[in-house]
Each structure stands twice: as C-alpha cells, then as structure tokens.
Write a protein that holds these residues in place. Structure first.
Motif, PDB file in Angstrom:
ATOM      1  N   MET A  64      45.353  -9.306  13.580  1.00 29.45           N
ATOM      2  CA  MET A  64      44.706 -10.614  13.747  1.00 29.45           C
ATOM      3  C   MET A  64      45.423 -11.397  14.862  1.00 29.45           C
ATOM      4  O   MET A  64      44.778 -11.975  15.744  1.00 29.45           O
ATOM      5  N   VAL A  65      46.751 -11.333  14.830  1.00 29.61           N
ATOM      6  CA  VAL A  65      47.523 -12.054  15.837  1.00 29.61           C
ATOM      7  C   VAL A  65      47.189 -11.520  17.234  1.00 29.61           C
ATOM      8  O   VAL A  65      47.005 -12.281  18.188  1.00 29.61           O
ATOM      9  N   MET A  66      47.060 -10.186  17.348  1.00 30.23           N
ATOM     10  CA  MET A  66      46.786  -9.600  18.664  1.00 30.23           C
ATOM     11  C   MET A  66      45.406  -9.990  19.172  1.00 30.23           C
ATOM     12  O   MET A  66      45.204 -10.168  20.369  1.00 30.23           O
ATOM     13  N   ASN A  67      44.459 -10.115  18.264  1.00 25.28           N
ATOM     14  CA  ASN A  67      43.140 -10.549  18.703  1.00 25.28           C
ATOM     15  C   ASN A  67      43.204 -11.951  19.299  1.00 25.28           C
ATOM     16  O   ASN A  67      42.546 -12.233  20.300  1.00 25.28           O
ATOM     17  N   THR A  68      44.014 -12.788  18.686  1.00 21.13           N
ATOM     18  CA  THR A  68      44.180 -14.139  19.243  1.00 21.13           C
ATOM     19  C   THR A  68      44.874 -14.062  20.606  1.00 21.13           C
ATOM     20  O   THR A  68      44.435 -14.678  21.578  1.00 21.13           O
ATOM     21  N   VAL A  69      45.931 -13.262  20.682  1.00 20.66           N
ATOM     22  CA  VAL A  69      46.660 -13.134  21.954  1.00 20.66           C
ATOM     23  C   VAL A  69      45.720 -12.603  23.042  1.00 20.66           C
ATOM     24  O   VAL A  69      45.665 -13.142  24.155  1.00 20.66           O
ATOM     25  N   LEU A  70      44.936 -11.580  22.714  1.00 18.20           N
ATOM     26  CA  LEU A  70      44.034 -11.000  23.720  1.00 18.20           C
ATOM     27  C   LEU A  70      42.973 -12.013  24.152  1.00 18.20           C
ATOM     28  O   LEU A  70      42.601 -12.082  25.318  1.00 18.20           O
ATOM     29  N   SER A  71      42.526 -12.822  23.193  1.00 20.85           N
ATOM     30  CA  SER A  71      41.469 -13.785  23.531  1.00 20.85           C
ATOM     31  C   SER A  71      41.984 -14.831  24.525  1.00 20.85           C
ATOM     32  O   SER A  71      41.243 -15.272  25.392  1.00 20.85           O
ATOM     33  N   VAL A  72      43.272 -15.201  24.405  1.00 23.32           N
ATOM     34  CA  VAL A  72      43.781 -16.206  25.348  1.00 23.32           C
ATOM     35  C   VAL A  72      44.257 -15.573  26.663  1.00 23.32           C
ATOM     36  O   VAL A  72      44.222 -16.215  27.710  1.00 23.32           O
ATOM     37  N   LEU A  73      44.650 -14.302  26.598  1.00 27.96           N
ATOM     38  CA  LEU A  73      45.009 -13.605  27.853  1.00 27.96           C
ATOM     39  C   LEU A  73      43.786 -13.488  28.762  1.00 27.96           C
ATOM     40  O   LEU A  73      43.907 -13.421  29.983  1.00 27.96           O
ATOM     41  N   ALA A  74      42.605 -13.428  28.126  1.00 24.45           N
ATOM     42  CA  ALA A  74      41.384 -13.171  28.897  1.00 24.45           C
ATOM     43  C   ALA A  74      40.640 -14.444  29.283  1.00 24.45           C
ATOM     44  O   ALA A  74      39.473 -14.399  29.657  1.00 24.45           O
ATOM     45  N   TYR A  75      41.318 -15.605  29.214  1.00 25.59           N
ATOM     46  CA  TYR A  75      40.669 -16.847  29.647  1.00 25.59           C
ATOM     47  C   TYR A  75      40.148 -16.713  31.073  1.00 25.59           C
ATOM     48  O   TYR A  75      40.726 -15.994  31.889  1.00 25.59           O
ATOM     49  N   ASP A  76      39.081 -17.425  31.356  1.00 27.90           N
ATOM     50  CA  ASP A  76      38.553 -17.460  32.711  1.00 27.90           C
ATOM     51  C   ASP A  76      39.458 -18.399  33.525  1.00 27.90           C
ATOM     52  O   ASP A  76      39.203 -19.603  33.622  1.00 27.90           O
ATOM     53  N   TYR A  77      40.532 -17.833  34.060  1.00 30.13           N
ATOM     54  CA  TYR A  77      41.537 -18.639  34.746  1.00 30.13           C
ATOM     55  C   TYR A  77      42.342 -17.725  35.645  1.00 30.13           C
ATOM     56  O   TYR A  77      42.556 -16.562  35.283  1.00 30.13           O
ATOM     57  N   PRO A  78      42.812 -18.210  36.807  1.00 32.26           N
ATOM     58  CA  PRO A  78      43.580 -17.310  37.685  1.00 32.26           C
ATOM     59  C   PRO A  78      44.789 -16.719  36.943  1.00 32.26           C
ATOM     60  O   PRO A  78      45.633 -17.477  36.456  1.00 32.26           O
ATOM     61  N   PRO A  79      44.862 -15.393  36.815  1.00 30.72           N
ATOM     62  CA  PRO A  79      45.887 -14.778  35.977  1.00 30.72           C
ATOM     63  C   PRO A  79      47.309 -15.088  36.429  1.00 30.72           C
ATOM     64  O   PRO A  79      48.215 -15.176  35.599  1.00 30.72           O
ATOM     65  N   GLU A  80      47.503 -15.291  37.722  1.00 24.32           N
ATOM     66  CA  GLU A  80      48.866 -15.552  38.189  1.00 24.32           C
ATOM     67  C   GLU A  80      49.349 -16.926  37.731  1.00 24.32           C
ATOM     68  O   GLU A  80      50.532 -17.244  37.816  1.00 24.32           O
TER      69      GLU A  80
END
Ligand SMILES: O=c1ccn([C@@H]2O[C@H](COP(=O)(O)OP(=O)(O)O[C@H]3O[C@H](CO)[C@@H](O)[C@H](O)[C@H]3O)[C@@H](O)[C@H]2O)c(=O)[nH]1
Ligand SMILES: [Mn+2]
Length: 556
Positions: free
Chosen positions: A115-131
């Motif tokens: 469950m925690v990883m799903n949350t982490v993945l969801s915020v890693l994939a925000y529509d935002y410049p990754p750098e």
C-alpha cells in the motif's frame, strides 16, 4: 504578453444558494429562540417533579445553541477556488520550483508495504519536471521490509512513470489504476490494442514486484540472497528495535546523477528512504517528529521550496495537483501571502451509506466556509507548504519570497557524503535546545499536531487556501471498524480540546491576529469534545424521567 501577465492564476467565486442557506439558518435560529422561550416560561414549580431535569435539559440546549452559532462561522459564507493551470504553464513552466514530497509510514503490519509503495509510485509519477521532484519515504517502523519494498518500487518506477506519461494515466497509483482499467476494458478495440498490450505488460511487471514484496512480508524478513545484493541492508546491522536504532538513510535514486533514467531515457525524480534515529530516552513525537526530521533532511538533499505531505494510505489521484497548488503560490498578486494549500482528505473505501461519517460535511461545506477567512485548517495529509513557513518564518510584506526554481542543490557533493551529512540531521540529539517542535517545524505535544501548527502559521500573518478540484487530488483509506473510528475521533477531539486550552488557543492566542469569524471557525472543532456533556444529558435524562412518567418535552 502585456495584459496577460496580470491575469490571475486562480479565481475565487461565492457559493450558489447563499441566500437560501441564510434564510434556512435564520429560521433555525428562530426555532432555537422559541425553545428557550418555552423552557423559561414552563419551568416546573419547586414542588413539581422534573424541575432538575428541566434545568439540565435547558442547560444542554443553551450549549447546543451556542455551538450551533459557532458552527455557522464555517457555513455562512462559502467560497470556491478555481485554478488556471494553462496560464501557470505558459508563464512559468521553466521556473517551476523544486517540490519535496514526504510520505509517512509507521508500521509495516498496519500499513502494508504494498500500500505504501502504491502511494510512493503515485507521487513519483506526478505531472511535473522530474529533475525538480524529490520523494522522501519516512519509515517510523524502521522496517527492512519497507526498505526492500522501496528498492523494488524504484525499479518498477522506471517503467511505470513513462507508462503514465505516455497514456496520461489517472490515477497514478498502480493498484487503483488496474482496478479502474479492469472496469472500463470495453472501447474501440483497434485503437486500444497497443495500449492494452502495454497495460498487460506493465501489469505483469507490477505483479512481479508485488509477488516479491508479498513473499518477503510473508517471510517476515529479507532473505540472505536479497540482502547480499543491496549494501543498504547493512544499516540494519546495529538495529535493536523499532524504538532504538541509528538513522537509516539512503538516496535510492539520486536525481542529480545523469544516469538515473527511466526506460525511455527520461530523468527520474530523487527518491530517499529515511528512518530517523530512535532512542528510548528521547521522545519521538510521532508524526510531527517524523515531519521535522524530513524537513531538515530534505533541506540538505534537494531543498525544494514547496513541501507536500501525504500519509502512506493516501495516494495521489490527480497528477495535476502540484500545478493546482502552484497556481496559488505563484499568483503574482496574492501568492506571496499564502503559506499552505490544503486539499481535502477523501476516501475510496467508504461503506455505501458512509456508516462512520466520513469527512464529507467538513470537506464539502465547512472547509469552504473557513476558506472565506483565508483560514482553512491544516489537517495533515494532502497539504502543500512553503518550506520557509514550516521553518517558523513570520509573514512580512516587505520581504517577499519568490516561489521559483533556483537550480539543483549540492550537485558537487558525492552521494555518500550527502547521505552522511543528512543523517546527522535526523538524529535524536539534533533537536535538543532548539526551537524545533516549538516555533520551528510542526509543534510537539498535541495529538493533532497539524491543526495547532496551521493555527500558529495563520497567527504569524500567513494565509491558507483550500483547494477542492473536481477530480479528487488524494484518495485514502478511512478507518472501517467502530473501534478504529472511536480511537481516531477520540484522538482528534481530544487534540482539538487541548488546542482550546493551550497557550495557542484560537481565543486568546488568535485574538487580534485572526478575524473573529476565523476564531469561531476554529472553536467549532476545538469544542467538539466539549459537546459530550450536553449530548450525554440529552440522550439519558429524558428517558430516565419517562420511566417515572414525567415528560421533559411539550405534549403534542
Ligand atoms: O509515530 C508515528 C505515527 C504516525 N505516523 C504517520 O502519520 C500518519 C497519520 O497517522 P494515522 O495514525 O494514520 O492517523 P489518522 O488519524 O489517520 O491521520 C489523520 O490525523 C492526523 C492527526 O491530525 C494527521 O496527521 C493525518 O495527516 C490525518 O490523515 C500515518 O501515515 C502514519 O504512518 C508516523 O509517521 N509516525
Ligand atoms: Mn490514517
């Protein structure tokens, strides 16, 4: 450009049906007055039965009337905010600031690593410049299982992030996404064939990761084979228990490294695992302690100007939420006064009739009412803050701080050195004889550390904003059993009462610093627990008197 520069990045509208609501409220008030009149004119004589009960009921009714009036402060005048993300992109796409996201977890059993990883993945994939994006997982459970899960999630993210971008996936928590794709599988087959293939592929990778993590969880420990592959596990060598261990910190993905790329060759966001030091002789201060350690550690690694905190059971359901928040912070006219933007906490596991009363009335009505005073409450998960605000800054008209990108931090420092210096910031001793937990960071000693911290920020002159877009920004898990709900509500109501009685009370601390309506708005929650006496009287006394044949209500 000329005129365009001055178009605001957000607009505020008043709620529809205001007049109707006010008429309704006035009619309720008239009803309340009539009850008082009745009580006063019909008090049983000293010799009659029921005089004591009558007085008690009247006292309870007076209390309820008072509380009802206080509640109106949050309902009388509601406003809505709308953002213009296209204007934000047009004007500031290149200058968007760094954003540090904190995910908090505390126990691998109650909060399963998947469950925690799903949350982490969801915020890693925000529509935002990754750098410009950095995600920190704070693990107060100090669990190897959670750490291992994060390593696996980091690998999966290399496939997941490009998949999300390619298909504009929503929501970006893989588990929630797969549930939603299963339900809308029908569609234009020919067009969707490629996509269906890609979804099948990514689903397979996800299940692969899930199996590995679930197996480790079932086993309850990490196998020697896996341990030997990742040197990070050696940090657990000196670990004695969840409440007694060194700081464990690893930069799992170093966004400064040009080789940190996803399968399509795009940069990856920075990803950090942190289990702050715990020692029995130091109080850890629960989530507030974790957040303060995160604020410090992140300042040395990425130092994003904007901070977002989510609980590990609240995934991002709207990949645009960072941009929504930035429309407030980067607005030319009012942005510099805004300290935090709170999104509502919505849940996707509610029972059909919302048996245990979710936060619906607060989310859809009262938070919009408080927003009218620029005074929405900070309620923890789903809140964006300016970093400087959480570091204790007082609002000043003169020194206007810009929410803009200022380049990467510490590019020249080797990753190992960076990890070591950051570790010291998460040590127990660091906060000794400092203002952390008092004037800096989140406040300690209150079960609702967020509400009291928000109030003190507003008392320092800052404004806050409530943002409730149609597509919910965050979805979480609500407590589902009566026992869980009772524990949670007891903690919340107790915490709020504590604020009322503390030196930070909205009444005396807030006096002169925030408006009267805003103070009353806080009282609505701070007095929530105090309702118990009147409720107890009202629910017990009338039935007891009925047993003796005395009615405390008018005969119909
Ligand atoms: O020692 C601790 C205890 C809790 N947590 C984390 O804090 C979050 C909230 O804790 P939880 O027990 O789930 O409390 P809730 O009542 O569900 O949380 C609500 O109420 C809290 C107190 O107001 C807020 O901080 C939360 O954001 C809000 O969602 C979770 O992610 C936990 O993992 C820690 O990091 N360390
Ligand atoms: Mn929770």
């Amino acid at each position: 450009m000329g005129e365009e520069r001055y178009l605001p990045l957000f607009e505020t509208t008043r709620a529809n049906g205001r007049v109707l609501y006010r008429l309704f409220a006035v009619s309720v008030f008239v009803g309340i007055c009539l009850i008082w009149v009745y009580r006063v004119t019909h008090i049983p004589k000293a010799c009659e039965d029921g005089r004591f009960g009558w007085m008690c009921l009247f006292a309870a009714e007076l209390w309820f009337s008072f509380y009802w009036v206080v509640t109106q402060a949050t309902r009388w005048s509601r406003i809505y905010r709308h953002t213009f993300k296209d204007r934000l992109s047009q004007r500031y796409e290149k200058e968007l600031p760094g954003v540090d996201i904190f995910v908090c977890t505390a126990d691998p059993i109650i909060e399963p690593p998947m469950m925690v990883m799903n949350t982490v993945l969801s915020v890693l994939a925000y529509d935002y410049p990754p750098e410009k994006l950095s995600v920190y997982l704070s693990d107060d459970g100090g669990s190897e299982l959670t750490y291992y899960a994060l390593l696996e999630a980091a690998e999966f993210a290399k496939h997941w992030i490009p998949h999300c971008k390619k298909y504009s996936v929503e929501p970006r928590s893989p588990a929630a996404y797969f549930i939603s794709t299963a339900s809308d599988a029908v569609g234009d087959q020919s067009q969707n064939q490629n996509r269906a293939g890609d979804v099948a592929l990514i689903k397979k990778l996800y299940e692969n990761m899930e199996n590995k993590i679930e197996n480790a969880v079932k086993l309850g420990r990490i196998s020697e084979e896996v341990r030997s592959k990742h040197k990070g596990f050696s940090q657990w060598n000196s670990y004695s228990s969840k409440l007694d261990h060194d700081t464990i910190l690893q930069i799992v993905v170093d966004g400064r490294n040009p080789n940190a790329r996803d399968v399509e060759g795009c940069m990856l966001p920075t990803l950090v695992y942190l289990a702050r030091e715990k020692r029995p002789q130091y109080h850890h201060n629960f989530k507030a302690g974790a957040m303060n350690a995160l604020i410090r550690v992140s300042s040395s690694i990425s130092n994003g100007k904007l901070l977002l905190n989510v609980d590990c059971d609240m995934y991002s359901n709207n990949s645009m939420a960072i941009r929504d928040a930035l429309c407030f912070f980067m607005d030319e006219e009012q942005g510099h006064e805004i300290a935090y933007v709170q999104f509502p906490q919505n849940f996707d596991n509610l029972t059909k009739n919302e048996l245990y009363a979710s936060l619906k009335v607060i989310n859809e009505v009262e938070a919009h009412g408080l927003d009218n005073y620029w005074g929405t409450l900070y309620i923890g998960s789903g809140c964006f803050h300016r970093r400087e605000v959480l570091c204790g800054n007082i609002f000043s008209k003169r020194c206007r701080s810009e929410m803009k990108w200022e380049g990467k931090k510490g590019e020249e420092i080797a990753i190992h050195d960076l990890e070591e210096t950051s570790k010291s910031l998460a040590s127990c001793a660091f906060e000794e004889n400092t203002q952390w937990g008092k004037e800096m960071g989140l406040k300690y000693g209150c079960p609702v550390e967020d509400v009291i911290t928000g109030l003190s920020i507003q008392c320092r002159g800052w404004k806050s904003v409530y943002c409730n877009p149609t597509r919910k920004a965050f979805l979480g898990l609500n407590a589902t059993t009566l026992l869980q709900i009772l524990v949670q509500h007891k903690r919340w109501s107790e915490g709020n009462l504590q604020i009322m009685l503390s030196k930070y009370s909205a009444v005396w601390f807030g006096h002169g610093k925030i408006s009267l309506g805003h103070q009353l708005g806080y009282l609505r929650y701070n007095l929530w627990a105090a309702n118990c006496w009147a409720t107890l009287i009202y629910s017990i006394l009338p039935s007891l008197y009925l047993l003796r044949g005395t009615s405390l209500f008018p005969q119909v």
